[in-house]
Design a protein around this motif. Structure first.
Motif, short mmCIF file in Angstrom:
data_model
loop_
_atom_site.label_atom_id
_atom_site.label_comp_id
_atom_site.label_asym_id
_atom_site.label_seq_id
_atom_site.Cartn_x
_atom_site.Cartn_y
_atom_site.Cartn_z
N GLU A 45 0.83 -1.20 0.00
CA GLU A 45 0.00 0.00 0.00
C GLU A 45 0.87 1.26 0.00
O GLU A 45 0.56 2.24 -0.70
N SER A 104 -1.70 -2.03 -5.78
CA SER A 104 -3.00 -2.51 -5.34
C SER A 104 -2.90 -3.90 -4.70
O SER A 104 -2.17 -4.77 -5.17
N GLN A 161 -5.86 -5.46 -4.23
CA GLN A 161 -7.22 -5.88 -4.51
C GLN A 161 -7.34 -7.36 -4.86
O GLN A 161 -8.32 -8.02 -4.50
#
Length: 318
Positions: free
Chosen positions: A82, A87, A89
């Motif tokens: 981060e 990402s 995700q």
């Protein structure tokens, strides 16, 4: 264009033996091998092939999307990603497992002995390329890489990229011995590109029964790295020799191949020619080897551009 990077995320515990392994191993006693190495220095680093490749692609200004599995102990790593702006995700956390762990001992000749616990990596197949694509814009073009990971995950992700018509690099690395010749040939035929080092390239030839030239004819490009001897890119019926870039110093080889692959992905994202792509990849490996750990080099894009011009005499815009 974004790069979907399938592979391992791991913690690397790196130790340095202040001698040479060859001086501690008696060839005539290898059948009862029992050795111990005193390692005065030890550090823990963020590593794993997907993490390292993504880190280097991010340095270049590319768009890494890491698809990997991690364990209950992953929070320091996830926070690290981060902070880098990468990402998380598509990184799946599995609370019943450890994040993959590599225990690496390096001697003064840069030889390495590694013990590896796969942990959550064994469940990498629970991630699917289609799930990743469902969250991405259909207007964007993507490229993939299948780097060393769980066996089932590597197998399925190669097939999923092919089915989704996403061009991808098959980078078997340390995972190559998990597949027999017929399986490797199937994965080569699914791939758009294959990247191996010279040892892996020889193993790939032995297992498939094909020469490098014959393998290259089944691909858009076959990339073979050769350490201090540079690399060769077999593409479009010719072999492009990529020179090695002399490093400022030799600090740690861990992650050099991943740095090279980050350069490859950037070149493919930007549509660079193979000679420029290979040279950029070679430079990234050179920058990495001068630093301890796989993710501690921090050149700016301007610094990388300057070093590219100094090494090759031509400019590159990142």
């Amino acid at each position: 264009m974004a790069s979907i990077i399938c592979g391992s995320i791991a913690y690397d515990t790196i130790m340095t033996f202040e001698g040479r392994f060859q001086d501690q191993i008696l060839p005539e006693q290898i059948h009862i091998l029992n050795v111990a190495f005193l390692v005065p220095s030890m550090r823990r680093e963020f590593g794993g092939c997907a993490g390292n490749i993504g880190y280097n692609l991010q340095l270049l200004g590319g768009k890494p999307l890491i698809m990997a599995t991690v364990g209950a102990d992953a929070d320091p790593y996830l926070s690290h990603l981060e902070r880098l702006g990468i990402s998380r995700q598509f990184i799946k956390k599995l609370d019943q497992a450890f994040t993959a762990q590599a225990m690496i001992t390096t001697d003064l000749a840069n030889n390495q002995i590694t013990a590896f616990h796969p942990g959550a990596m064994n469940d990498s197949h629970t991630n699917r390329v289609g799930d990743c694509m469902a969250h991405l814009s259909n207007n964007d073009r993507h490229i993939g890489i299948v780097a060393p990971d769980g066996r089932i995950g590597m197998w399925e992700h190669c097939h999923q990229f092919s089915q989704a018509k996403i061009p991808f690099i098959f980078d078997p690395g340390q995972g190559l011995p998990m597949f027999n010749g017929q399986e490797l040939l199937e994965l080569v035929d699914l791939a758009t590109y294959v990247a191996v080092n010279d040892y892996e390239g020889e193993m790939l030839c032995q297992r498939t029964g094909l020469s490098l030239h014959e393998l290259a004819n089944r691909l858009e490009a076959l990339i073979v790295t050769k350490g201090a001897q540079g690399a060769q890119i077999h593409a479009q019926g010719k072999v492009i020799d990529i020179p090695a870039v002399p490093a400022e110093k030799i600090a740690d080889p861990t992650g050099c191949g991943d740095a090279f692959r980050g350069g490859l992905l950037y070149g493919l994202e930007k549509g660079l020619d193979w000679e420029t792509t290979g040279r950029l990849a070679s430079l990234m490996g050179s920058i990495k080897i001068a630093h301890q750990g796989p993710q501690n080099h921090q050149p700016t894009r301007a610094e990388i551009s300057d070093r590219f011009k100094a090494a090759f005499g031509t400019a590159i815009t990142l």
